[in-house]
Design a protein around this motif. Structure first.
Motif, PDB file in Angstrom:
ATOM      1  N   GLY A 214       1.441  -1.375   0.310  1.00 24.79           N
ATOM      2  CA  GLY A 214      -0.350   0.241  -0.150  1.00 24.79           C
ATOM      3  C   GLY A 214       0.977   1.161  -0.063  1.00 24.79           C
ATOM      4  O   GLY A 214       1.834   1.195  -0.031  1.00 24.79           O
ATOM      5  N   ALA A 215       0.070   2.326   0.246  1.00 22.61           N
ATOM      6  CA  ALA A 215       1.448   3.510   0.328  1.00 22.61           C
ATOM      7  C   ALA A 215       2.040   3.415   1.206  1.00 22.61           C
ATOM      8  O   ALA A 215       1.429   3.060   2.716  1.00 22.61           O
ATOM      9  N   SER A 216       2.991   4.427   1.355  1.00 19.88           N
ATOM     10  CA  SER A 216       3.447   4.656   2.197  1.00 19.88           C
ATOM     11  C   SER A 216       3.872   4.062   3.954  1.00 19.88           C
ATOM     12  O   SER A 216       4.285   3.788   4.555  1.00 19.88           O
ATOM     13  N   GLU A 217       2.651   5.774   4.402  1.00 18.41           N
ATOM     14  CA  GLU A 217       2.073   5.120   5.871  1.00 18.41           C
ATOM     15  C   GLU A 217       2.259   4.751   6.564  1.00 18.41           C
ATOM     16  O   GLU A 217       2.033   3.414   7.011  1.00 18.41           O
ATOM     17  N   LEU A 218       0.835   3.284   5.101  1.00 23.22           N
ATOM     18  CA  LEU A 218       0.125   2.270   5.418  1.00 23.22           C
ATOM     19  C   LEU A 218       1.634   1.420   5.583  1.00 23.22           C
ATOM     20  O   LEU A 218       1.694   0.511   6.739  1.00 23.22           O
ATOM     21  N   ARG A 219       2.650   1.284   4.955  1.00 21.47           N
ATOM     22  CA  ARG A 219       4.319   0.292   4.546  1.00 21.47           C
ATOM     23  C   ARG A 219       4.806   0.360   6.321  1.00 21.47           C
ATOM     24  O   ARG A 219       4.971  -0.753   6.940  1.00 21.47           O
ATOM     25  N   GLU A 220       4.034   1.637   6.263  1.00 19.76           N
ATOM     26  CA  GLU A 220       5.618   2.179   7.823  1.00 19.76           C
ATOM     27  C   GLU A 220       4.504   1.432   8.564  1.00 19.76           C
ATOM     28  O   GLU A 220       5.110   1.151  10.002  1.00 19.76           O
ATOM     29  N   ALA A 221       3.422   1.646   9.267  1.00 22.38           N
ATOM     30  CA  ALA A 221       2.294   1.407   9.904  1.00 22.38           C
ATOM     31  C   ALA A 221       2.625  -0.534   9.805  1.00 22.38           C
ATOM     32  O   ALA A 221       3.263  -0.707  11.756  1.00 22.38           O
ATOM     33  N   ALA A 222       2.658  -1.082   8.797  1.00 28.09           N
ATOM     34  CA  ALA A 222       2.636  -2.304   9.111  1.00 28.09           C
ATOM     35  C   ALA A 222       3.985  -2.995   9.771  1.00 28.09           C
ATOM     36  O   ALA A 222       4.227  -3.764  10.430  1.00 28.09           O
ATOM     37  N   LEU A 223       4.899  -2.683   9.282  1.00 23.45           N
ATOM     38  CA  LEU A 223       6.763  -2.230   9.543  1.00 23.45           C
ATOM     39  C   LEU A 223       6.675  -2.634  10.851  1.00 23.45           C
ATOM     40  O   LEU A 223       7.383  -3.064  11.118  1.00 23.45           O
ATOM     41  N   ALA A 224       5.872  -1.069  11.695  1.00 21.77           N
ATOM     42  CA  ALA A 224       5.944  -1.271  12.647  1.00 21.77           C
ATOM     43  C   ALA A 224       5.206  -2.256  14.042  1.00 21.77           C
ATOM     44  O   ALA A 224       5.827  -2.335  14.679  1.00 21.77           O
ATOM     45  N   PHE A 225       4.491  -2.441  13.209  1.00 25.19           N
ATOM     46  CA  PHE A 225       3.656  -3.836  14.086  1.00 25.19           C
ATOM     47  C   PHE A 225       4.113  -4.684  14.079  1.00 25.19           C
ATOM     48  O   PHE A 225       4.167  -5.542  14.990  1.00 25.19           O
ATOM     49  N   ASN A 226       4.902  -5.347  13.162  1.00 25.66           N
ATOM     50  CA  ASN A 226       5.193  -6.692  12.592  1.00 25.66           C
ATOM     51  C   ASN A 226       6.931  -6.292  13.482  1.00 25.66           C
ATOM     52  O   ASN A 226       6.917  -6.815  14.628  1.00 25.66           O
ATOM     53  N   ASP A 227       7.406  -5.179  13.693  1.00 23.00           N
ATOM     54  CA  ASP A 227       8.907  -5.304  14.462  1.00 23.00           C
ATOM     55  C   ASP A 227       7.854  -5.676  15.815  1.00 23.00           C
ATOM     56  O   ASP A 227       8.631  -5.653  16.732  1.00 23.00           O
ATOM     57  N   MET A 228       6.842  -4.874  15.833  1.00 19.91           N
ATOM     58  CA  MET A 228       6.514  -4.526  17.953  1.00 19.91           C
ATOM     59  C   MET A 228       5.992  -6.120  17.840  1.00 19.91           C
ATOM     60  O   MET A 228       6.577  -6.852  19.377  1.00 19.91           O
ATOM     61  N   GLN A 229       5.561  -7.121  17.233  1.00 18.21           N
ATOM     62  CA  GLN A 229       5.330  -8.473  17.210  1.00 18.21           C
ATOM     63  C   GLN A 229       6.620  -9.436  17.541  1.00 18.21           C
ATOM     64  O   GLN A 229       6.448 -10.260  18.049  1.00 18.21           O
ATOM     65  N   ARG A 230       7.415  -8.822  17.062  1.00 21.15           N
ATOM     66  CA  ARG A 230       8.660  -9.766  17.129  1.00 21.15           C
ATOM     67  C   ARG A 230       9.169  -9.283  18.400  1.00 21.15           C
ATOM     68  O   ARG A 230       9.524 -10.643  18.838  1.00 21.15           O
ATOM     69  N   ARG A 231       9.186  -8.054  18.686  1.00 16.90           N
ATOM     70  CA  ARG A 231      10.474  -7.879  19.842  1.00 16.90           C
ATOM     71  C   ARG A 231       9.374  -8.558  21.101  1.00 16.90           C
ATOM     72  O   ARG A 231       9.873  -8.987  21.748  1.00 16.90           O
ATOM     73  N   ILE A 232       7.927  -8.648  20.940  1.00 15.90           N
ATOM     74  CA  ILE A 232       7.203  -8.197  22.098  1.00 15.90           C
ATOM     75  C   ILE A 232       6.797 -10.527  22.231  1.00 15.90           C
ATOM     76  O   ILE A 232       7.088 -10.713  22.743  1.00 15.90           O
ATOM     77  N   ALA A 233       7.260 -11.288  20.863  1.00 16.75           N
ATOM     78  CA  ALA A 233       7.401 -12.815  20.857  1.00 16.75           C
ATOM     79  C   ALA A 233       8.619 -13.201  21.574  1.00 16.75           C
ATOM     80  O   ALA A 233       8.533 -14.104  22.454  1.00 16.75           O
ATOM     81  N   GLY A 234       9.948 -11.866  21.321  1.00 12.29           N
ATOM     82  CA  GLY A 234      11.255 -12.352  21.941  1.00 12.29           C
ATOM     83  C   GLY A 234      10.962 -12.242  23.433  1.00 12.29           C
ATOM     84  O   GLY A 234      11.101 -12.971  23.779  1.00 12.29           O
ATOM     85  N   PHE A 235      10.695 -10.899  23.680  1.00 17.57           N
ATOM     86  CA  PHE A 235       9.815 -10.641  25.213  1.00 17.57           C
ATOM     87  C   PHE A 235       9.681 -11.802  25.930  1.00 17.57           C
ATOM     88  O   PHE A 235      10.456 -12.315  27.410  1.00 17.57           O
ATOM     89  N   GLU A 236       8.428 -12.245  25.643  1.00 17.11           N
ATOM     90  CA  GLU A 236       7.598 -13.369  26.052  1.00 17.11           C
ATOM     91  C   GLU A 236       8.050 -15.246  26.377  1.00 17.11           C
ATOM     92  O   GLU A 236       8.386 -15.599  27.210  1.00 17.11           O
ATOM     93  N   ALA A 237       8.864 -15.354  24.750  1.00 22.99           N
ATOM     94  CA  ALA A 237       9.606 -16.078  24.983  1.00 22.99           C
ATOM     95  C   ALA A 237      10.877 -16.446  25.902  1.00 22.99           C
ATOM     96  O   ALA A 237      11.313 -16.865  26.595  1.00 22.99           O
ATOM     97  N   GLU A 238      11.982 -15.503  25.795  1.00 24.07           N
ATOM     98  CA  GLU A 238      12.872 -14.925  26.955  1.00 24.07           C
ATOM     99  C   GLU A 238      12.073 -15.472  28.613  1.00 24.07           C
ATOM    100  O   GLU A 238      13.137 -15.621  29.358  1.00 24.07           O
ATOM    101  N   ARG A 239      10.842 -14.254  29.044  1.00 26.77           N
ATOM    102  CA  ARG A 239      10.454 -14.169  29.762  1.00 26.77           C
ATOM    103  C   ARG A 239      10.055 -15.843  30.230  1.00 26.77           C
ATOM    104  O   ARG A 239      10.144 -16.978  31.307  1.00 26.77           O
TER     105      ARG A 239
END
Length: 441
Positions: A214-239
């Motif tokens: 999609g548009a650049s703003e939508l791609r940035e939002a999707a990228l931020a969401f995916n990065d957030m999911q990866r970080r949270i998944a990593g934190f939860e797995a480590e915990r």
């Protein structure tokens, strides 16, 4: 007014596009209506030009008797012809030089006068009359003027001519609207995917991702969401790894301390120490189960919920009332662990429970009821939190660490469902589980 305003972004963009296009076309129609008089003049001149050309040629070649008959026989209901030494009185009229030039191209070498007057007959709307005069150069009427009085074109006839101009407006409106709606849909589709992924993440699914398009703003939002999911998944797995490691490491010293406690001579002191160590062992086992329950990424599979509940109730000696085969996309191990925890709690505190399954329009409803003491009302909002229990003891025979309801809550939420607890008026606890029929996650 707010009820009529659409809630979706695509619907709002579409409504805005429709309003803009309709507004533009209405303005174009209004301008055309305002310019209708000039348009009608052109129509009338175009319709009479050929007749006027033929009449001039006939008068310049006809004999006297024929020349006197031709103007009257050539007149119609909207145009009257006559021959006179001079053009008619042209006071209070407006000359139309552009139309004179157009007609001069049809009748070269002749003097042409075209005027427009706007009389207002009594009881009628204001209407334009056109006066067309052409000087004859040859024949019996040489030097005379052929005059034509062109009456207004009726509205229904004029609009028939104008339909050809409105057709392109309508075609452009429909074409632009169709293309615009397609683009609006394509622009807002990533937002719908992002919202669905966010709902899945809220249910605890850390594997949910959004396509970065999609548009650049939508791609940035999707990228931020995916990065957030990866970080949270990593934190939860480590915990969870730390929690499981801690629980595992606790079991060895607890076992060693229990062996030493059994070797003590004082019965009272020995029993107290063994009781405390048993409590610690129960806590370690609970932590191990909680870590394994929340750490796994079990995929969804088609599961017959009715058959699963029937089997679990048979194992727990609970009475079951089914609704027939009901296949849902579930994580089979996780959902069995959650239901088993609830049935074990009911059997531990109140004896065998009663379980029923019903199919609603959008969700499957599981109800678990017992005749035990229930849960104190003050604890109901908190009883699904980790390590919160409905009874105070940590005796392995009567309870665990307070993680069973918490695990069940997490599993059901990860399936997009809800778990509700409440005390029955006649005594006992009622647990209601809703699982959506189109479970995602």
């Amino acid at each position: 007014m707010s009820r009529l305003w659409p809630g979706g972004l695509a619907a709002r963009f579409s409504l805005l596009l429709i309003a803009a296009l309709l507004g533009a076309n209405l303005i174009a129609a209004w301008v055309m209506a305002r310019e209708g008089s000039a348009f009608d003049r052109a129509i009338r001149l175009q319709g009479d030009a050929h007749r006027l050309h033929a009449l001039v040629a006939a008068l310049e070649t006809a004999d006297l008797a024929t020349a006197r008959l031709l103007p009257g026989t050539s007149s119609t209901g909207f145009t009257r012809f006559w021959v006179a030494p001079q053009p008619p009185d042209l006071s209070e009229t407006t000359r139309l030089p552009d139309h004179e030039a157009d007609l001069a191209a049809e009748l070269p070498g002749r003097l042409i006068r075209i005027h427009e007057s706007t009389p207002q007959p009594a009881g009628q709307e204001r209407a334009a009359l056109m006066l067309v005069s052409v000087r004859l150069e040859r024949g019996v009427d040489a030097g005379q003027w052929l005059n034509a009085l062109v009456y207004p074109l009726p509205a229904h006839d004029a609009w028939q001519w104008k339909q050809g101009f409105f057709a392109p407006l309508l075609a452009s409106l429909l074409g632009t609207l169709a293309v615009g709606l397609v683009f609006v849909r394509r622009m807002t589709r990533p937002l719908s995917a992002l919202a669905e992924a966010a709902r899945a993440a809220g249910r605890g699914d850390r594997s949910a991702r959004v396509t970065e398009c999609g548009a650049s703003e939508l791609r940035e939002a999707a990228l931020a969401f995916n990065d957030m999911q990866r970080r949270i998944a990593g934190f939860e797995a480590e915990r969870m790894r730390m929690l499981a490691a801690l629980a595992h490491d606790m079991r060895t010293p607890i076992t060693g301390l229990r062996i030493r406690a059994e070797m003590l001579e004082g019965d009272e002191q020995r029993q107290d120490m063994i009781r405390v160590l048993d409590e610690m062992a129960v806590m370690a086992d609970g932590l191990m189960h909680a870590a394994s329950a929340r750490r796994g990424a079990e995929p969804l599979q088609p599961v017959d919920l009715d058959a699963t509940l029937a089997q679990l109730c048979a194992e727990s000696q609970a009475r079951y009332t089914g609704a027939g085969p009901l296949v849902l996309p579930l994580r089979p191990v996780a959902i069995r662990r959650a239901i088993r925890n609830l049935l074990d709690n009911a059997r531990r505190y109140a004896g065998p429970a009663r379980v029923s399954l019903k199919r609603g329009p959008n969700a499957a409803l599981i109800r678990i009821e017992d005749e035990g003491p229930g849960i104190p009302p003050a604890l109901l909002p908190r009883v699904t939190e980790p390590f919160v229990r409905g009874e105070a003891s940590r005796n392995p025979a009567t309870g665990g660490t307070g993680l069973g309801l918490s695990i069940a809550q997490d599993v059901i939420a990860a399936h997009g469902g809800t778990l509700e607890l409440g005390n029955r008026a006649e005594g006992g606890l009622r647990i209601q589980i809703r699982l959506p029929l189109d479970t995602q996650g």
